[in-house]
Scaffold this motif. Sequence first.
Motif, PDB file in Angstrom:
ATOM      1  N   LEU A 183       0.824  -1.212   0.000  1.00 56.89           N
ATOM      2  CA  LEU A 183       0.000   0.000   0.000  1.00 56.89           C
ATOM      3  C   LEU A 183       0.857   1.261   0.000  1.00 56.89           C
ATOM      4  O   LEU A 183       0.564   2.232  -0.717  1.00 56.89           O
ATOM      5  CB  LEU A 183      -0.937   0.003   1.208  1.00 56.89           C
ATOM      6  CG  LEU A 183      -2.079  -1.013   1.199  1.00 56.89           C
ATOM      7  CD1 LEU A 183      -2.817  -0.978   2.539  1.00 56.89           C
ATOM      8  CD2 LEU A 183      -3.047  -0.731   0.061  1.00 56.89           C
ATOM      9  N   VAL A 184       1.921   1.257   0.805  1.00 54.41           N
ATOM     10  CA  VAL A 184       2.782   2.439   0.908  1.00 54.41           C
ATOM     11  C   VAL A 184       3.454   2.746  -0.425  1.00 54.41           C
ATOM     12  O   VAL A 184       3.477   3.897  -0.876  1.00 54.41           O
ATOM     13  CB  VAL A 184       3.836   2.252   2.017  1.00 54.41           C
ATOM     14  CG1 VAL A 184       4.904   3.356   1.956  1.00 54.41           C
ATOM     15  CG2 VAL A 184       3.170   2.263   3.393  1.00 54.41           C
ATOM     16  N   ILE A 185       4.017   1.718  -1.073  1.00 56.93           N
ATOM     17  CA  ILE A 185       4.724   1.991  -2.329  1.00 56.93           C
ATOM     18  C   ILE A 185       3.746   2.304  -3.466  1.00 56.93           C
ATOM     19  O   ILE A 185       4.069   3.108  -4.346  1.00 56.93           O
ATOM     20  CB  ILE A 185       5.679   0.844  -2.714  1.00 56.93           C
ATOM     21  CG1 ILE A 185       4.932  -0.474  -2.891  1.00 56.93           C
ATOM     22  CG2 ILE A 185       6.778   0.696  -1.700  1.00 56.93           C
ATOM     23  CD1 ILE A 185       5.838  -1.608  -3.324  1.00 56.93           C
ATOM     24  N   MET A 186       2.557   1.686  -3.443  1.00 59.82           N
ATOM     25  CA  MET A 186       1.567   2.024  -4.461  1.00 59.82           C
ATOM     26  C   MET A 186       1.141   3.484  -4.315  1.00 59.82           C
ATOM     27  O   MET A 186       1.010   4.214  -5.307  1.00 59.82           O
ATOM     28  CB  MET A 186       0.343   1.110  -4.347  1.00 59.82           C
ATOM     29  CG  MET A 186       0.560  -0.313  -4.821  1.00 59.82           C
ATOM     30  SD  MET A 186       0.953  -0.452  -6.587  1.00 59.82           S
ATOM     31  CE  MET A 186       2.709  -0.772  -6.483  1.00 59.82           C
TER      32      MET A 186
ATOM     33  N   SER B  49       1.091   8.505  -6.746  1.00 61.97           N
ATOM     34  CA  SER B  49       0.994   9.944  -6.474  1.00 61.97           C
ATOM     35  C   SER B  49       2.164  10.725  -7.073  1.00 61.97           C
ATOM     36  O   SER B  49       2.071  11.942  -7.261  1.00 61.97           O
ATOM     37  CB  SER B  49       0.920  10.194  -4.968  1.00 61.97           C
ATOM     38  OG  SER B  49       2.079   9.723  -4.314  1.00 61.97           O
ATOM     39  N   ASN B  50       3.272  10.027  -7.377  1.00 60.80           N
ATOM     40  CA  ASN B  50       4.434  10.700  -7.962  1.00 60.80           C
ATOM     41  C   ASN B  50       4.635  10.361  -9.438  1.00 60.80           C
ATOM     42  O   ASN B  50       5.685  10.684 -10.006  1.00 60.80           O
ATOM     43  CB  ASN B  50       5.702  10.337  -7.181  1.00 60.80           C
ATOM     44  CG  ASN B  50       5.762  11.009  -5.817  1.00 60.80           C
ATOM     45  OD1 ASN B  50       6.158  12.167  -5.696  1.00 60.80           O
ATOM     46  ND2 ASN B  50       5.335  10.284  -4.787  1.00 60.80           N
ATOM     47  N   GLY B  51       3.637   9.727 -10.032  1.00 64.31           N
ATOM     48  CA  GLY B  51       3.704   9.428 -11.453  1.00 64.31           C
ATOM     49  C   GLY B  51       4.758   8.398 -11.817  1.00 64.31           C
ATOM     50  O   GLY B  51       5.302   8.414 -12.927  1.00 64.31           O
ATOM     51  N   ILE B  52       5.051   7.483 -10.878  1.00 65.57           N
ATOM     52  CA  ILE B  52       6.036   6.424 -11.112  1.00 65.57           C
ATOM     53  C   ILE B  52       5.303   5.117 -11.391  1.00 65.57           C
ATOM     54  O   ILE B  52       4.289   4.813 -10.758  1.00 65.57           O
ATOM     55  CB  ILE B  52       6.954   6.250  -9.885  1.00 65.57           C
ATOM     56  CG1 ILE B  52       7.647   7.573  -9.547  1.00 65.57           C
ATOM     57  CG2 ILE B  52       7.986   5.157 -10.121  1.00 65.57           C
ATOM     58  CD1 ILE B  52       8.408   7.537  -8.235  1.00 65.57           C
ATOM     59  N   SER B  53       5.801   4.340 -12.330  1.00 61.58           N
ATOM     60  CA  SER B  53       5.171   3.064 -12.645  1.00 61.58           C
ATOM     61  C   SER B  53       5.209   2.128 -11.443  1.00 61.58           C
ATOM     62  O   SER B  53       6.284   1.901 -10.856  1.00 61.58           O
ATOM     63  CB  SER B  53       5.885   2.393 -13.830  1.00 61.58           C
ATOM     64  OG  SER B  53       5.402   1.077 -14.013  1.00 61.58           O
ATOM     65  N   PRO B  54       4.075   1.559 -11.044  1.00 62.88           N
ATOM     66  CA  PRO B  54       4.057   0.624  -9.907  1.00 62.88           C
ATOM     67  C   PRO B  54       4.885  -0.630 -10.150  1.00 62.88           C
ATOM     68  O   PRO B  54       5.269  -1.313  -9.194  1.00 62.88           O
ATOM     69  CB  PRO B  54       2.570   0.274  -9.768  1.00 62.88           C
ATOM     70  CG  PRO B  54       1.851   1.412 -10.404  1.00 62.88           C
ATOM     71  CD  PRO B  54       2.731   1.845 -11.550  1.00 62.88           C
ATOM     72  N   THR B  55       5.154  -0.961 -11.419  1.00 65.11           N
ATOM     73  CA  THR B  55       5.890  -2.176 -11.740  1.00 65.11           C
ATOM     74  C   THR B  55       7.396  -1.968 -11.761  1.00 65.11           C
ATOM     75  O   THR B  55       8.150  -2.922 -11.928  1.00 65.11           O
ATOM     76  CB  THR B  55       5.444  -2.710 -13.114  1.00 65.11           C
ATOM     77  OG1 THR B  55       5.760  -1.741 -14.141  1.00 65.11           O
ATOM     78  CG2 THR B  55       3.958  -2.994 -13.128  1.00 65.11           C
ATOM     79  N   GLN B  56       7.844  -0.746 -11.578  1.00 67.57           N
ATOM     80  CA  GLN B  56       9.273  -0.446 -11.624  1.00 67.57           C
ATOM     81  C   GLN B  56       9.903  -0.648 -10.250  1.00 67.57           C
ATOM     82  O   GLN B  56       9.325  -0.289  -9.227  1.00 67.57           O
ATOM     83  CB  GLN B  56       9.491   1.002 -12.070  1.00 67.57           C
ATOM     84  CG  GLN B  56      10.955   1.440 -12.118  1.00 67.57           C
ATOM     85  CD  GLN B  56      11.106   2.864 -12.601  1.00 67.57           C
ATOM     86  OE1 GLN B  56      10.415   3.278 -13.538  1.00 67.57           O
ATOM     87  NE2 GLN B  56      11.990   3.614 -11.972  1.00 67.57           N
ATOM     88  N   GLY B  57      11.109  -1.227 -10.223  1.00 64.87           N
ATOM     89  CA  GLY B  57      11.804  -1.414  -8.962  1.00 64.87           C
ATOM     90  C   GLY B  57      12.220  -0.078  -8.369  1.00 64.87           C
ATOM     91  O   GLY B  57      12.419   0.905  -9.088  1.00 64.87           O
ATOM     92  N   GLY B  58      12.351  -0.029  -7.059  1.00 66.77           N
ATOM     93  CA  GLY B  58      12.729   1.220  -6.425  1.00 66.77           C
ATOM     94  C   GLY B  58      13.148   1.026  -4.986  1.00 66.77           C
ATOM     95  O   GLY B  58      13.073  -0.082  -4.436  1.00 66.77           O
TER      96      GLY B  58
END
Length: 343
Positions: free
Chosen positions: A257-260, A265-274
């Motif tokens: 939930l936190v990373i989603m 909210s920051n326009g980053i792909s949910p499937t990208q590592g980070g």
Amino acid sequence: MQLNIYYVAFLSIALSGVFNWIILYLTKKYSFKKSSLLNEKRLVNKNTPPLGGVASAAAFFISVNFLGSADYNFIIIGGFSLLISILGSIDDFFNLSWKIKLFFQSIFVAMPIIYLNIFLNIESLLNLDLNNSFNFLISVLWVILIINSINFIDNMDGLAVVVTGSICYQSILLTYSLNQNKLTDLSVVLLFVILGFFIYNFPPAKLYLGDSGSLFIGFCLGFLSILFTWNSEQDYLLSYALSPVLLFFTIPLLDFLVIMWHRISNGISPTQGGTDHISHRLLAKGFSEKQVLFLFFIFSALNFVLILGYVFLDSTLSTMVLLVYLLQIIFLFNYFRKLDVLS
């Protein structure tokens, strides 16, 4: 051939330890750094073999067969867990697109659910009669959610092992106390397989689970939650729907939930590592890797105390415990999402 669960537990940790050692020995000269990941943020970029999951899945599949007539379901689930581990290992080598991974995850999850006719009974809760079609859909989505939340939590040496190992020991204690001994056996085998891998994954890790391992463990735990039989003795509506096993997954679902929230909210792909996971945020706050592992272990233990209160206390106290649980989730979500991500 059926063995006593104590012998099967020993076999599980021994096979896992040996198989993972073989993987480590055979791959020590192979380069596992994927050029396709160079543009993604990762905590480390070491040449560490990500095939611990293949060895662990093979150890699990062999071990559950020695449970003998304990439950035919275990053999089917063990076989499909091996298949989804192979899917993960292919992804580790070739970095498959998320659409391909999701497609095959759906196939490998749906087939045993349909074949074994096991599901979360949501239709009964909603007073619907759709011939279990909605139950099957929700069950497939739930297991896929667990698979990918475990995959997400595998972002730091030893973390996925500590989190999933904690889920296993909680399952052992709860299922044993509720006389669901078949699930106790399954949880014991999975726990000891994970412990056999932990020898190589404790910081600094010599071997990673990789997608092969996180998908395999998430698959097994997802099906364990479906196979668990929950007959609540409480008299409020939510108690009939909220199986205590679902609360075991607090950490991976909270991280999910936190990373989603952060990425969308920051326009980053949910499937990208980070490096925006809750473990990374704790590292950015100044904790060491081993301290983060200890914090997650302690939280899992405290969370389990709440779960036991939810299960065994009377209706009024059980409701209060559940309220405390929900309040802590809201608090932790807001706390973690405000922490700085690791740069």
